[in-house]
Design an enzyme around this catalytic site. Structure first.
Site, PDB file in Angstrom:
ATOM      1  N   ASP A   1      -3.127 -10.404  31.246  1.00  0.00           N
ATOM      2  CA  ASP A   1      -3.309  -9.590  32.464  1.00  0.00           C
ATOM      3  C   ASP A   1      -2.304 -10.025  33.540  1.00  0.00           C
ATOM      4  O   ASP A   1      -1.599  -9.184  34.142  1.00  0.00           O
ATOM      5  CB  ASP A   1      -4.768  -9.786  32.937  1.00  0.00           C
ATOM      6  CG  ASP A   1      -5.192  -8.828  34.035  1.00  0.00           C
ATOM      7  OD1 ASP A   1      -4.414  -7.928  34.403  1.00  0.00           O
ATOM      8  OD2 ASP A   1      -6.332  -8.995  34.533  1.00  0.00           O
TER       9      ASP A   1
ATOM     10  N   GLY B   1      -8.545 -14.989  24.382  1.00  0.00           N
ATOM     11  CA  GLY B   1      -8.031 -16.065  25.228  1.00  0.00           C
ATOM     12  C   GLY B   1      -9.164 -16.651  26.060  1.00  0.00           C
ATOM     13  O   GLY B   1     -10.111 -17.235  25.538  1.00  0.00           O
ATOM     14  N   VAL B   2      -9.063 -16.433  27.368  1.00  0.00           N
ATOM     15  CA  VAL B   2     -10.061 -16.937  28.317  1.00  0.00           C
ATOM     16  C   VAL B   2     -11.481 -16.532  27.924  1.00  0.00           C
ATOM     17  O   VAL B   2     -12.432 -17.302  28.135  1.00  0.00           O
ATOM     18  CB  VAL B   2      -9.753 -16.385  29.730  1.00  0.00           C
ATOM     19  CG1 VAL B   2     -10.789 -16.830  30.744  1.00  0.00           C
ATOM     20  CG2 VAL B   2      -8.368 -16.814  30.175  1.00  0.00           C
ATOM     21  N   TYR B   3     -11.655 -15.357  27.354  1.00  0.00           N
ATOM     22  CA  TYR B   3     -12.999 -14.857  27.052  1.00  0.00           C
ATOM     23  C   TYR B   3     -13.607 -15.435  25.777  1.00  0.00           C
ATOM     24  O   TYR B   3     -14.773 -15.162  25.465  1.00  0.00           O
ATOM     25  CB  TYR B   3     -13.011 -13.320  27.034  1.00  0.00           C
ATOM     26  CG  TYR B   3     -13.055 -12.691  28.416  1.00  0.00           C
ATOM     27  CD1 TYR B   3     -13.060 -13.463  29.581  1.00  0.00           C
ATOM     28  CD2 TYR B   3     -13.098 -11.301  28.570  1.00  0.00           C
ATOM     29  CE1 TYR B   3     -13.095 -12.875  30.844  1.00  0.00           C
ATOM     30  CE2 TYR B   3     -13.153 -10.706  29.833  1.00  0.00           C
ATOM     31  CZ  TYR B   3     -13.145 -11.497  30.967  1.00  0.00           C
ATOM     32  OH  TYR B   3     -13.194 -10.906  32.218  1.00  0.00           O
TER      33      TYR B   3
ATOM     34  N   ASN C   1     -10.261  -7.770  33.519  1.00  0.00           N
ATOM     35  CA  ASN C   1     -11.662  -8.063  33.847  1.00  0.00           C
ATOM     36  C   ASN C   1     -12.224  -6.857  34.602  1.00  0.00           C
ATOM     37  O   ASN C   1     -11.491  -5.930  34.944  1.00  0.00           O
ATOM     38  CB  ASN C   1     -11.780  -9.353  34.669  1.00  0.00           C
ATOM     39  CG  ASN C   1     -10.922  -9.306  35.919  1.00  0.00           C
ATOM     40  OD1 ASN C   1     -11.117  -8.464  36.785  1.00  0.00           O
ATOM     41  ND2 ASN C   1      -9.934 -10.194  36.005  1.00  0.00           N
TER      42      ASN C   1
ATOM     43  N   GLY D   1      -3.568 -15.089  31.997  1.00  0.00           N
ATOM     44  CA  GLY D   1      -3.291 -14.676  30.624  1.00  0.00           C
ATOM     45  C   GLY D   1      -2.393 -13.449  30.536  1.00  0.00           C
ATOM     46  O   GLY D   1      -1.458 -13.268  31.324  1.00  0.00           O
TER      47      GLY D   1
ATOM     48  N   ASP E   1       5.593 -10.715  22.743  1.00  0.00           N
ATOM     49  CA  ASP E   1       5.126 -10.615  24.126  1.00  0.00           C
ATOM     50  C   ASP E   1       4.913  -9.131  24.427  1.00  0.00           C
ATOM     51  O   ASP E   1       5.868  -8.349  24.450  1.00  0.00           O
ATOM     52  CB  ASP E   1       6.211 -11.207  25.039  1.00  0.00           C
ATOM     53  CG  ASP E   1       5.893 -11.064  26.520  1.00  0.00           C
ATOM     54  OD1 ASP E   1       4.907 -10.386  26.881  1.00  0.00           O
ATOM     55  OD2 ASP E   1       6.661 -11.631  27.321  1.00  0.00           O
ATOM     56  N   ILE E   2       3.667  -8.762  24.677  1.00  0.00           N
ATOM     57  CA  ILE E   2       3.336  -7.340  24.840  1.00  0.00           C
ATOM     58  C   ILE E   2       4.004  -6.728  26.073  1.00  0.00           C
ATOM     59  O   ILE E   2       4.223  -5.514  26.119  1.00  0.00           O
ATOM     60  CB  ILE E   2       1.808  -7.144  24.847  1.00  0.00           C
ATOM     61  CG1 ILE E   2       1.452  -5.703  24.474  1.00  0.00           C
ATOM     62  CG2 ILE E   2       1.188  -7.558  26.179  1.00  0.00           C
ATOM     63  CD1 ILE E   2      -0.002  -5.515  24.093  1.00  0.00           C
TER      64      ILE E   2
HETATM   65  N1  AR6 Z   1       1.657 -10.776  25.074  1.00  0.00           N
HETATM   66  C1  AR6 Z   1       0.747 -10.717  24.071  1.00  0.00           C
HETATM   67  N2  AR6 Z   1      -0.374 -11.486  24.042  1.00  0.00           N
HETATM   68  C2  AR6 Z   1      -0.568 -12.337  25.081  1.00  0.00           C
HETATM   69  C3  AR6 Z   1       0.327 -12.459  26.172  1.00  0.00           C
HETATM   70  C4  AR6 Z   1       1.474 -11.623  26.139  1.00  0.00           C
HETATM   71  N3  AR6 Z   1       2.390 -11.653  27.121  1.00  0.00           N
HETATM   72  N4  AR6 Z   1      -0.164 -13.389  27.028  1.00  0.00           N
HETATM   73  C5  AR6 Z   1      -1.313 -13.851  26.494  1.00  0.00           C
HETATM   74  N5  AR6 Z   1      -1.559 -13.232  25.315  1.00  0.00           N
HETATM   75  P1  AR6 Z   1      -6.360 -13.370  27.624  1.00  0.00           P
HETATM   76  P2  AR6 Z   1      -9.093 -12.271  27.426  1.00  0.00           P
HETATM   77  C6  AR6 Z   1      -2.677 -13.381  24.377  1.00  0.00           C
HETATM   78  O1  AR6 Z   1      -6.916 -14.669  28.115  1.00  0.00           O
HETATM   79  O2  AR6 Z   1      -9.510 -13.360  26.503  1.00  0.00           O
HETATM   80  C7  AR6 Z   1      -7.535 -12.705  32.377  1.00  0.00           C
HETATM   81  O3  AR6 Z   1      -7.589 -13.631  33.428  1.00  0.00           O
HETATM   82  C8  AR6 Z   1      -3.491 -14.645  24.461  1.00  0.00           C
HETATM   83  O4  AR6 Z   1      -2.819 -15.689  23.766  1.00  0.00           O
HETATM   84  O5  AR6 Z   1      -5.159 -12.815  28.283  1.00  0.00           O
HETATM   85  O6  AR6 Z   1      -9.490 -10.851  27.099  1.00  0.00           O
HETATM   86  C9  AR6 Z   1      -8.177 -11.377  32.747  1.00  0.00           C
HETATM   87  O7  AR6 Z   1      -7.989 -11.074  34.114  1.00  0.00           O
HETATM   88  C10 AR6 Z   1      -4.766 -14.232  23.752  1.00  0.00           C
HETATM   89  O8  AR6 Z   1      -4.602 -14.302  22.340  1.00  0.00           O
HETATM   90  O9  AR6 Z   1      -7.499 -12.201  27.688  1.00  0.00           O
HETATM   91  C11 AR6 Z   1      -9.619 -11.604  32.422  1.00  0.00           C
HETATM   92  O10 AR6 Z   1     -10.286 -12.241  33.501  1.00  0.00           O
HETATM   93  C12 AR6 Z   1      -4.905 -12.752  24.127  1.00  0.00           C
HETATM   94  O11 AR6 Z   1      -3.637 -12.367  24.654  1.00  0.00           O
HETATM   95  C13 AR6 Z   1      -9.568 -12.504  31.229  1.00  0.00           C
HETATM   96  O12 AR6 Z   1      -8.317 -13.204  31.301  1.00  0.00           O
HETATM   97  C14 AR6 Z   1      -5.973 -12.471  25.168  1.00  0.00           C
HETATM   98  O13 AR6 Z   1      -6.092 -13.560  26.068  1.00  0.00           O
HETATM   99  C15 AR6 Z   1      -9.587 -11.741  29.933  1.00  0.00           C
HETATM  100  O14 AR6 Z   1      -9.666 -12.644  28.849  1.00  0.00           O
END
Ligand code: AR6
Length: 207
Positions: free
Chosen positions: A67, A157-159, A57, A65, A39-40
């Site tokens: 963020d 993740g979401v993206y 974003n 996520g 967990d970062i």
């Molecule tokens: N520690 C490490 N990695 C994590 C954690 C954590 N605590 N939580 C999630 N991940 P995402 P994106 C991983 O969706 O795709 C947000 O709403 C997750 O499993 O967080 O760049 C922003 O506001 C995945 O592998 O980021 C933007 O609107 C990775 O982090 C949008 O999501 C990235 O997933 C950005 O989307």
């Protein structure tokens, strides 16, 4: 790849130092790449100027996520600091591929570097945008005398960026842009992404 530790140790959620899943790669005599699960929001390097990277974003005021997790762990001061980052156009504080820095507030890490990865299905050149996000985050770190930085899997993740493709972009960009930083970490939330990152690093980094 080697198992030798640096002078300082990184810490994760459970308080353990450099867990069994941490794999280290030497990028240059003074720079190493470390890949681990975790967990970062719990990452830091004891007693040093360090930063975690927030996959944000363009509005840069929080989200879901990683963020969302980073904002919850940092406390409301982080959103206030983000709000004060000037807009470059209405609603945009950090254009895709760029990076901005704030303090870490209640996080263990001293800084947060906010970057915006590409939305895979709508970006015209997702590979270039993802590489820019990594490279500009590293540049901002160096400009702020940060020596230790931790990335999540930006855009995976979401993206919607396919994580095997994202792994190659992440590793090759860090390999070419890490000079000047002591340690670049990837702290990865899931086993499949961790496995993809290790595979890419073993293919792209030669001892
Ligand atoms: N520690 C490490 N990695 C994590 C954690 C954590 N605590 N939580 C999630 N991940 P995402 P994106 C991983 O969706 O795709 C947000 O709403 C997750 O499993 O967080 O760049 C922003 O506001 C995945 O592998 O980021 C933007 O609107 C990775 O982090 C949008 O999501 C990235 O997933 C950005 O989307």
């Amino acid at each position: 790849e080697n198992g030798s530790g640096a002078a300082r140790v990184s810490t994760l959620s459970n308080g353990s130092h450099d867990g069994a899943d941490l794999v280290s790669f030497q990028l240059s005599p003074t720079s190493s790449l470390k890949i681990q699960k975790g967990d970062i929001t719990r990452w830091s390097v004891d007693g040093s100027s360090d930063a975690i990277v927030n996959p944000a974003n363009e509005r840069m005021l929080g989200g879901g996520g990683a963020d969302g997790a980073i904002h919850r762990a940092a406390g409301p001061e982080l959103r206030e600091a983000c709000y004060r980052v000037p807009e470059v156009r209405p609603g945009v504080r950090c254009p895709t591929g760029e990076a901005r820095i704030t303090p870490g507030f209640r996080l263990p890490s001293s800084h947060v570097i906010h970057t915006v990865g590409p939305i895979y299905d709508s970006d015209r050149n997702p590979e270039a945008s993802l590489s820019n996000a990594y490279r500009n985050s590293l540049r901002v770190a160096k400009e702020n005398n940060i020596q230790y930085i931790a990335f999540p899997a930006i855009s995976c993740g979401v993206y919607g960026y396919p994580f095997d493709e994202a792994a190659s972009v992440a590793i090759s960009t860090v390999k070419s842009s890490a000079d000047g930083l002591k340690e670049v970490h990837f702290v990865l939330f899931s086993d499949d992404i961790y496995d993809a990152w290790l595979k890419a690093a073993r293919e792209l980094i030669r001892d």
